[in-house]
Design a protein around this motif. Structure first.
Motif, PDB file in Angstrom:
ATOM      1  N   ALA A 276      13.219 -12.212  -3.561  1.00  0.00           N
ATOM      2  CA  ALA A 276      12.960 -11.898  -2.153  1.00  0.00           C
ATOM      3  C   ALA A 276      12.676 -13.211  -1.439  1.00  0.00           C
ATOM      4  CB  ALA A 276      11.776 -10.942  -2.037  1.00  0.00           C
TER       5      ALA A 276
ATOM      6  N   LYS B  56      12.235 -14.196   1.475  1.00  0.00           N
ATOM      7  CA  LYS B  56      11.270 -14.338   2.563  1.00  0.00           C
ATOM      8  C   LYS B  56      10.030 -15.084   2.071  1.00  0.00           C
ATOM      9  CE  LYS B  56      11.419 -10.170   1.783  1.00  0.00           C
ATOM     10  NZ  LYS B  56      11.700  -8.755   2.005  1.00  0.00           N
TER      11      LYS B  56
ATOM     12  N   ASP C 215      17.441 -11.441  -2.063  1.00  0.00           N
ATOM     13  CA  ASP C 215      17.232 -10.505  -0.968  1.00  0.00           C
ATOM     14  C   ASP C 215      16.944 -11.352   0.270  1.00  0.00           C
ATOM     15  OD1 ASP C 215      15.123  -9.587   0.774  1.00  0.00           O
ATOM     16  OD2 ASP C 215      14.106  -8.480  -0.791  1.00  0.00           O
TER      17      ASP C 215
ATOM     18  N   ARG D 281      17.244   2.524   2.276  1.00  0.00           N
ATOM     19  CA  ARG D 281      15.819   2.303   2.065  1.00  0.00           C
ATOM     20  C   ARG D 281      15.087   3.614   2.296  1.00  0.00           C
ATOM     21  NH1 ARG D 281      11.712  -2.557   3.261  1.00  0.00           N
ATOM     22  NH2 ARG D 281       9.856  -1.450   2.614  1.00  0.00           N
TER      23      ARG D 281
ATOM     24  N   TYR E  48      -3.592  -4.567   1.438  1.00  0.00           N
ATOM     25  CA  TYR E  48      -3.911  -4.722   2.854  1.00  0.00           C
ATOM     26  C   TYR E  48      -2.797  -4.142   3.741  1.00  0.00           C
ATOM     27  CZ  TYR E  48      -1.711  -9.277   1.861  1.00  0.00           C
ATOM     28  OH  TYR E  48      -0.887 -10.284   1.416  1.00  0.00           O
TER      29      TYR E  48
ATOM     30  N   HIS F  45      10.352   0.012  -1.493  1.00  0.00           N
ATOM     31  CA  HIS F  45       9.427  -1.108  -1.692  1.00  0.00           C
ATOM     32  C   HIS F  45       8.101  -0.629  -1.141  1.00  0.00           C
ATOM     33  CE1 HIS F  45       7.694  -5.161  -1.610  1.00  0.00           C
ATOM     34  NE2 HIS F  45       7.243  -4.839  -0.409  1.00  0.00           N
TER      35      HIS F  45
ATOM     36  N   SER G 279       2.756  -5.191  -1.575  1.00  0.00           N
ATOM     37  CA  SER G 279       2.785  -6.555  -2.090  1.00  0.00           C
ATOM     38  C   SER G 279       1.419  -6.907  -2.656  1.00  0.00           C
ATOM     39  CB  SER G 279       3.129  -7.484  -0.921  1.00  0.00           C
ATOM     40  OG  SER G 279       3.606  -8.707  -1.365  1.00  0.00           O
TER      41      SER G 279
ATOM     42  N   GLY H 173       6.697  -6.866  -5.279  1.00  0.00           N
ATOM     43  CA  GLY H 173       5.297  -6.565  -5.081  1.00  0.00           C
ATOM     44  C   GLY H 173       4.300  -7.012  -6.132  1.00  0.00           C
TER      45      GLY H 173
ATOM     46  N   GLU I 254      12.788  -6.730  -6.711  1.00  0.00           N
ATOM     47  CA  GLU I 254      12.862  -7.812  -5.731  1.00  0.00           C
ATOM     48  C   GLU I 254      11.578  -8.627  -5.659  1.00  0.00           C
ATOM     49  OE1 GLU I 254      15.655  -5.424  -2.535  1.00  0.00           O
ATOM     50  OE2 GLU I 254      13.482  -5.400  -2.351  1.00  0.00           O
TER      51      GLU I 254
ATOM     52  N   GLY J  11       9.177 -11.613  -4.926  1.00  0.00           N
ATOM     53  CA  GLY J  11       9.171 -12.795  -4.066  1.00  0.00           C
ATOM     54  C   GLY J  11       7.986 -13.666  -4.457  1.00  0.00           C
ATOM     55  N   ARG J  12       6.794 -13.151  -4.127  1.00  0.00           N
ATOM     56  CA  ARG J  12       5.559 -13.886  -4.381  1.00  0.00           C
ATOM     57  C   ARG J  12       5.446 -14.376  -5.829  1.00  0.00           C
ATOM     58  NH1 ARG J  12       0.973 -12.813  -1.223  1.00  0.00           N
ATOM     59  NH2 ARG J  12       1.898 -10.818  -0.658  1.00  0.00           N
TER      60      ARG J  12
ATOM     61  N   ARG K 197      -2.290 -17.708   6.226  1.00  0.00           N
ATOM     62  CA  ARG K 197      -2.602 -16.466   5.499  1.00  0.00           C
ATOM     63  C   ARG K 197      -4.075 -16.070   5.564  1.00  0.00           C
ATOM     64  NH1 ARG K 197      -1.923 -15.473   0.769  1.00  0.00           N
ATOM     65  NH2 ARG K 197      -1.135 -13.355   0.960  1.00  0.00           N
TER      66      ARG K 197
ATOM     67  N   TYR L 124      -4.638 -12.532   7.101  1.00  0.00           N
ATOM     68  CA  TYR L 124      -5.016 -11.474   6.136  1.00  0.00           C
ATOM     69  C   TYR L 124      -6.359 -11.713   5.441  1.00  0.00           C
ATOM     70  CZ  TYR L 124       0.171 -11.668   6.092  1.00  0.00           C
ATOM     71  OH  TYR L 124       1.494 -11.771   6.420  1.00  0.00           O
TER      72      TYR L 124
ATOM     73  N   TYR M 261       4.983 -17.513   1.004  1.00  0.00           N
ATOM     74  CA  TYR M 261       4.510 -17.139   2.335  1.00  0.00           C
ATOM     75  C   TYR M 261       3.636 -18.205   2.989  1.00  0.00           C
ATOM     76  CZ  TYR M 261       6.234 -12.653   0.610  1.00  0.00           C
ATOM     77  OH  TYR M 261       7.025 -11.660   0.084  1.00  0.00           O
TER      78      TYR M 261
ATOM     79  N   MET N  39       6.136 -19.105   6.448  1.00  0.00           N
ATOM     80  CA  MET N  39       5.409 -18.561   7.601  1.00  0.00           C
ATOM     81  C   MET N  39       4.827 -19.671   8.475  1.00  0.00           C
ATOM     82  SD  MET N  39       3.562 -15.325   5.749  1.00  0.00           S
ATOM     83  CE  MET N  39       2.844 -14.607   7.209  1.00  0.00           C
TER      84      MET N  39
HETATM   85  N1  LLP Z   1      11.359  -6.404  -1.068  1.00  0.00           N
HETATM   86  C1  LLP Z   1      11.024  -5.991   0.154  1.00  0.00           C
HETATM   87  C2  LLP Z   1      11.842  -4.963   0.800  1.00  0.00           C
HETATM   88  C3  LLP Z   1       9.910  -6.520   0.805  1.00  0.00           C
HETATM   89  O1  LLP Z   1       9.585  -6.092   2.011  1.00  0.00           O
HETATM   90  C4  LLP Z   1       9.143  -7.531   0.171  1.00  0.00           C
HETATM   91  C5  LLP Z   1       7.994  -8.132   0.831  1.00  0.00           C
HETATM   92  C6  LLP Z   1       9.540  -7.956  -1.114  1.00  0.00           C
HETATM   93  C7  LLP Z   1      10.642  -7.361  -1.704  1.00  0.00           C
HETATM   94  C8  LLP Z   1       8.812  -9.008  -1.869  1.00  0.00           C
HETATM   95  O2  LLP Z   1       7.501  -8.646  -2.166  1.00  0.00           O
HETATM   96  P1  LLP Z   1       6.595  -9.632  -3.061  1.00  0.00           P
HETATM   97  O3  LLP Z   1       7.160  -9.628  -4.465  1.00  0.00           O
HETATM   98  O4  LLP Z   1       6.668 -10.991  -2.449  1.00  0.00           O
HETATM   99  O5  LLP Z   1       5.239  -9.042  -2.976  1.00  0.00           O
HETATM  100  N2  LLP Z   1       3.544 -12.230   4.417  1.00  0.00           N
HETATM  101  C9  LLP Z   1       2.794 -11.425   3.475  1.00  0.00           C
HETATM  102  C10 LLP Z   1       3.693 -10.722   2.497  1.00  0.00           C
HETATM  103  C11 LLP Z   1       4.718  -9.828   3.154  1.00  0.00           C
HETATM  104  C12 LLP Z   1       5.592  -9.135   2.159  1.00  0.00           C
HETATM  105  C13 LLP Z   1       6.702  -8.462   2.862  1.00  0.00           C
HETATM  106  N3  LLP Z   1       7.654  -7.851   2.022  1.00  0.00           N
HETATM  107  C14 LLP Z   1       1.794 -12.304   2.752  1.00  0.00           C
HETATM  108  O6  LLP Z   1       1.707 -13.495   3.068  1.00  0.00           O
HETATM  109  O7  LLP Z   1       1.040 -11.839   1.895  1.00  0.00           O
END
Ligand code: LLP
Length: 431
Positions: free
Chosen positions: A63, A65, A84, A154, A164, A206, A209, A247, A289, A291-292, A329, A333, A390, A394
């Motif tokens: 992911a 982002k 993604d 989705r 959160y 999804h 996170s 997540g 997916e 990301g973090r 962050r 948050y 992030y 960000m």
């Molecule tokens: N897939 C989808 C559809 C998502 O919306 C997200 C995160 C992920 C995968 C990846 O999730 P992860 O593995 O990174 O938890 N800016 C916030 C986090 C926003 C997450 C948004 N979606 C932060 O700094 O904690």
């Protein structure tokens, strides 16, 4: 130490085998530092774990982002991960990095015509469709090109993850996707199956996170598989793919649990196989997916101290040369971080202070109530750990502060992966 690529030698914090003091000397401050080997290690947990427990058709998508720049796409691609993306900016970055766009999955809950056409022109493999307007537009633009566009829907499984609120996305009233509970997900599936230029491959969800329990993914799998079985019996359509989203959480502080990703995947896969046979459906190819958990602990931020303010009887502040522009962050948050005096890493930490940035507002806090050495002073180096996710993605130019460079370490080598913004960059779009 909270991450295995960190250690202290002679009072200096080392990251990915490199002295943080030397890195700051060579590349300046403030800087993001990322460890390529750590990113690769994190990718392998998913690539290997998913193959092993879900089978050869399973695939993790990074992911992006969480952290998006050209080099990252090259690294995750060489580890066998899809990606993604959620915007044309991320699509463009992946495209320009040379990433194979067939392995890109395009999210976003609000894709306009330009976004959809841009993605199609770049050859994006799959769209994760969020709403009916978007489905119609994709069908129309795919028709114009004479293709059938692969999509996933989705779906919101109706799970409250108790994380959160800003990252809680799986509830029925979420802005994302089609709820199962209201019948919307079934309805749109029926509608899509009649579309000439849509190739519906399956479903996506999804739910949140920074999650630590595999039970969340098991619960998602349960609801999604039940939905797939229901679609099969109602519409005679059997989904070929199921994306369980991202997540998994990471350790920001010693209080966060350590998570064994591979073992979590094993637990989810065991349940998934049992449930598919119980429901008498073919096992869909599973994707996830993360990301973090791919980049967070592969990054730190190095800052220099500008001043130490002791307000007798009240509070102490340590102000640094960065702030909420490079890490928003805590401001957003109240996220927790571990902070270390990187050039005094063995000194006792007996000085309670707030680590604050240089932006013109009181909310510009990187972390409150931090313990640092009493001797901390202007010029000292401070490391904030676990900032790989992030933070860069960000970052902003609030107060016209230039964005930081990303320095990558890789074994004995280090290189600039993203250049820092210059003052000329800051005014480059001004007329
Ligand atoms: N897939 C989808 C559809 C998502 O919306 C997200 C995160 C992920 C995968 C990846 O999730 P992860 O593995 O990174 O938890 N800016 C916030 C986090 C926003 C997450 C948004 N979606 C932060 O700094 O904690």
């Amino acid at each position: 130490m909270i991450v295995n690529n960190l250690y202290i030698e002679n009072d200096t914090l080392f990251f990915g085998g490199h002295s943080t003091v030397d890195l700051a000397e060579k590349y300046g401050s403030p800087i993001y530092v990322m460890d390529e080997q750590k990113i690769r290690e994190n990718c392998r947990k998913y690539v290997n774990g998913m193959k092993k427990y879900f089978g050869d058709n399973a695939k993790p998508f990074y992911a992006s982002k969480a952290c998006s720049f050209k080099r990252i796409y090259n690294i995750v691609e060489s580890e066998g991960m899809g990606v993604d993306v959620v915007s044309v900016g991320e699509i463009y970055t992946a495209f320009k990095s040379g990433y194979n766009m067939k392995n890109v999955c395009f999210h976003s809950n609000s894709k306009n015509d330009y976004d959809i056409n841009f993605a199609m022109d770049c050859g994006v493999g799959c769209f994760v469709v969020d709403n009916v307007e978007e489905l119609d537009a994709i069908d129309c633009f795919a028709g114009e090109r004479g293709i059938k566009q692969k999509i996933l829907f989705r779906v919101t499984p109706g799970i409250d993850t108790h994380t959160y609120e800003a990252v809680n996305t799986g509830k029925v009233d979420s802005k994302f996707g089609f709820p199962i509970e209201t019948g919307a997900a079934m309805e749109i599936t029926k509608y899509a199956l009649a579309k000439e230029h849509i190739d519906l491959a399956g479903f996506h969800c999804h739910v949140g996170s920074q999650l630590f329990e595999s039970s969340v993914f098991i619960r998602s799998a349960e609801i999604m598989l039940q939905f797939i079985a229901e679609v099969k019996s109602t519409l005679g359509y059997e989904a070929k793919e199921l994306d369980l989203g991202g997540g998994y959480g990471v350790r920001y502080t010693e209080n966060d649990p350590t998570i064994d990703i591979e073992d979590n995947i094993r637990q989810v896969a065991e349940y998934f196989k049992k449930k598919c046979s119980e429901l008498n459906i073919n096992e869909p190819a599973v994707s996830m997916e993360p990301g973090r958990s791919i980049v967070a602990d592969a990054g730190i931020t190095l800052y220099k101290v500008g001043n130490v303010k002791r307000i007798e009887g009240y509070k102490n502040y340590v102000a640094i040369d960065g702030g909420m522009t490079d890490n928003p962050r805590y401001a957003l948050y109240e996220s927790e971080y571990t902070v270390i005096a990187a050039d005094k890493a063995n000194e006792p930490c007996d000085f309670l202070c707030d680590l604050v940035g240089k932006c013109c507002e009181s909310g510009d806090i990187i972390q409150p109530k931090v313990m640092l050495p009493e001797s901390i002073q202007r010029g000292d180096l401070v490391a904030v750990l676990t900032t790989g996710a992030y933070n860069f993605s960000m970052a902003s130019n609030y107060n016209r502060i230039p964005r930081l460079p990303v320095i990558m370490v890789n074994g004995d080598e280090s290189y600039v992966a993203v250049k820092g913004e210059t003052l000329e960059d800051i005014i480059s779009r001004d007329i």
